[in-house]
Design a protein around this motif. Structure first.
Motif, PDB file in Angstrom:
ATOM      1  N   UNK A 114       0.831  -1.211   0.000  1.00 53.60           N
ATOM      2  CA  UNK A 114       0.000   0.000   0.000  1.00 53.60           C
ATOM      3  C   UNK A 114       0.867   1.262   0.000  1.00 53.60           C
ATOM      4  N   UNK A 115       1.911   1.291   0.838  1.00 56.13           N
ATOM      5  CA  UNK A 115       2.795   2.458   0.896  1.00 56.13           C
ATOM      6  C   UNK A 115       3.536   2.620  -0.427  1.00 56.13           C
ATOM      7  N   UNK A 116       3.948   1.511  -1.043  1.00 55.93           N
ATOM      8  CA  UNK A 116       4.603   1.598  -2.343  1.00 55.93           C
ATOM      9  C   UNK A 116       3.683   2.231  -3.375  1.00 55.93           C
ATOM     10  N   UNK A 117       2.417   1.822  -3.375  1.00 50.51           N
ATOM     11  CA  UNK A 117       1.452   2.393  -4.324  1.00 50.51           C
ATOM     12  C   UNK A 117       1.245   3.882  -4.076  1.00 50.51           C
ATOM     13  N   UNK A 118       1.179   4.268  -2.824  1.00 47.67           N
ATOM     14  CA  UNK A 118       1.022   5.691  -2.489  1.00 47.67           C
ATOM     15  C   UNK A 118       2.214   6.474  -3.017  1.00 47.67           C
ATOM     16  N   UNK A 119       3.415   5.993  -2.733  1.00 45.29           N
ATOM     17  CA  UNK A 119       4.624   6.698  -3.171  1.00 45.29           C
ATOM     18  C   UNK A 119       4.708   6.763  -4.692  1.00 45.29           C
ATOM     19  N   UNK A 120       4.359   5.676  -5.363  1.00 42.73           N
ATOM     20  CA  UNK A 120       4.392   5.662  -6.832  1.00 42.73           C
ATOM     21  C   UNK A 120       3.403   6.649  -7.432  1.00 42.73           C
ATOM     22  N   UNK A 121       2.287   6.879  -6.740  1.00 46.17           N
ATOM     23  CA  UNK A 121       1.238   7.735  -7.305  1.00 46.17           C
ATOM     24  C   UNK A 121       1.396   9.212  -6.948  1.00 46.17           C
ATOM     25  N   UNK A 122       2.352   9.558  -6.113  1.00 53.34           N
ATOM     26  CA  UNK A 122       2.498  10.950  -5.671  1.00 53.34           C
ATOM     27  C   UNK A 122       2.879  11.881  -6.816  1.00 53.34           C
ATOM     28  N   UNK A 123       2.240  13.037  -6.822  1.00 44.79           N
ATOM     29  CA  UNK A 123       2.639  14.111  -7.723  1.00 44.79           C
ATOM     30  C   UNK A 123       3.520  15.114  -6.986  1.00 44.79           C
ATOM     31  N   UNK A 124       3.239  15.287  -5.687  1.00 46.35           N
ATOM     32  CA  UNK A 124       3.839  16.375  -4.918  1.00 46.35           C
ATOM     33  C   UNK A 124       4.205  15.889  -3.519  1.00 46.35           C
ATOM     34  N   UNK A 125       5.439  16.158  -3.126  1.00 48.09           N
ATOM     35  CA  UNK A 125       5.898  15.889  -1.765  1.00 48.09           C
ATOM     36  C   UNK A 125       6.140  17.246  -1.110  1.00 48.09           C
ATOM     37  N   UNK A 126       5.418  17.508  -0.033  1.00 47.63           N
ATOM     38  CA  UNK A 126       5.566  18.759   0.707  1.00 47.63           C
ATOM     39  C   UNK A 126       6.390  18.471   1.956  1.00 47.63           C
ATOM     40  N   UNK A 127       7.406  19.288   2.189  1.00 49.42           N
ATOM     41  CA  UNK A 127       8.186  19.204   3.424  1.00 49.42           C
ATOM     42  C   UNK A 127       8.074  20.556   4.113  1.00 49.42           C
ATOM     43  N   UNK A 128       7.323  20.581   5.217  1.00 50.72           N
ATOM     44  CA  UNK A 128       7.181  21.805   6.003  1.00 50.72           C
ATOM     45  C   UNK A 128       8.331  21.872   7.004  1.00 50.72           C
ATOM     46  N   UNK A 129       8.669  23.086   7.434  1.00 57.20           N
ATOM     47  CA  UNK A 129       9.786  23.314   8.361  1.00 57.20           C
ATOM     48  C   UNK A 129      11.073  22.687   7.821  1.00 57.20           C
ATOM     49  N   UNK A 130      11.310  22.879   6.538  1.00 57.65           N
ATOM     50  CA  UNK A 130      12.446  22.257   5.861  1.00 57.65           C
ATOM     51  C   UNK A 130      13.783  22.752   6.400  1.00 57.65           C
ATOM     52  N   UNK A 131      13.809  23.877   7.099  1.00 58.64           N
ATOM     53  CA  UNK A 131      15.080  24.373   7.648  1.00 58.64           C
ATOM     54  C   UNK A 131      15.689  23.374   8.630  1.00 58.64           C
ATOM     55  N   UNK A 132      14.870  22.493   9.206  1.00 56.72           N
ATOM     56  CA  UNK A 132      15.360  21.497  10.161  1.00 56.72           C
ATOM     57  C   UNK A 132      15.801  20.192   9.488  1.00 56.72           C
TER      58      UNK A 132
END
Length: 189
Positions: A92-110
């Protein structure tokens, strides 16, 4: 999204209409969190919202970077080989990752450079694409004047031969992209 500023409109256009990696920054009160919450509810893109800590993930309405990408704690030395459980993803996680268009990383300074490279490695492997981040768009949100990455001296000694600094912007994967920096300047608080 109501028009708050030309910068927010530009950020929305870049996220919605391109696949470019974006670093959205600005001081406190410039609308970064408002933008993120709007994006989560209005974007047609399949996305995941992550953050480097549990508190930041809760505030962003997402999950931690480590839990989503099953990253081990501690330094992730480039080329040191990965083995073990952290890279075994459920179907299931593999399918989610394969289908992602956008990865958001908030507080990226850390986020450390090695952590961002580990995210890149997971995305490239599971999406079976050798381009940065496996072809997923990356939206990094944060303020470099706030919290910096946490790294102990012994960890930095392992990583220093591979990175100019521990900061995310010195990751090897990000260097292979044409990242668009967007700064929000209007304070609304």
């Amino acid at each position: 999204m109501p028009t708050l500023s030309p910068e927010l409109d530009l950020a929305e256009a870049f996220v919605q209409e391109t696949g470019r990696c974006i670093f959205l920054t600005g001081r406190a009160g410039t609308g970064k969190t408002t933008f993120l919450h709007h994006l989560k509810h209005s974007s047609a893109k399949r996305l995941v919202v992550t953050a480097p800590t549990g508190i930041a993930a809760i505030n962003a309405g997402g999950v931690t970077l480590h839990s989503f990408f099953q990253l081990p704690f501690g330094p992730l030395v480039p080329g040191a080989g990965r083995s073990g459980r952290q890279y075994r993803f459920s179907r299931e996680k593999q399918q989610i990752i394969k289908s992602l268009d956008l990865v958001v990383i908030d507080e990226v300074s850390m986020v450390r450079a090695d952590q961002l490279d580990a995210v890149d490695a997971v995305l490239r492997r599971l999406r079976r694409r050798e381009i940065p981040f496996g072809g997923a768009q990356l939206l990094m949100i944060g303020d470099l004047h706030q919290l910096s990455p946490v790294i102990r001296d012994d960890e930095w000694r392992l990583l220093a031969p591979h990175y100019a600094s521990p900061y995310f912007f010195d990751s090897h994967a990000l260097a292979r992209t044409k990242m668009v920096p967007l700064e929000l300047r209007t304070v609304y608080r």
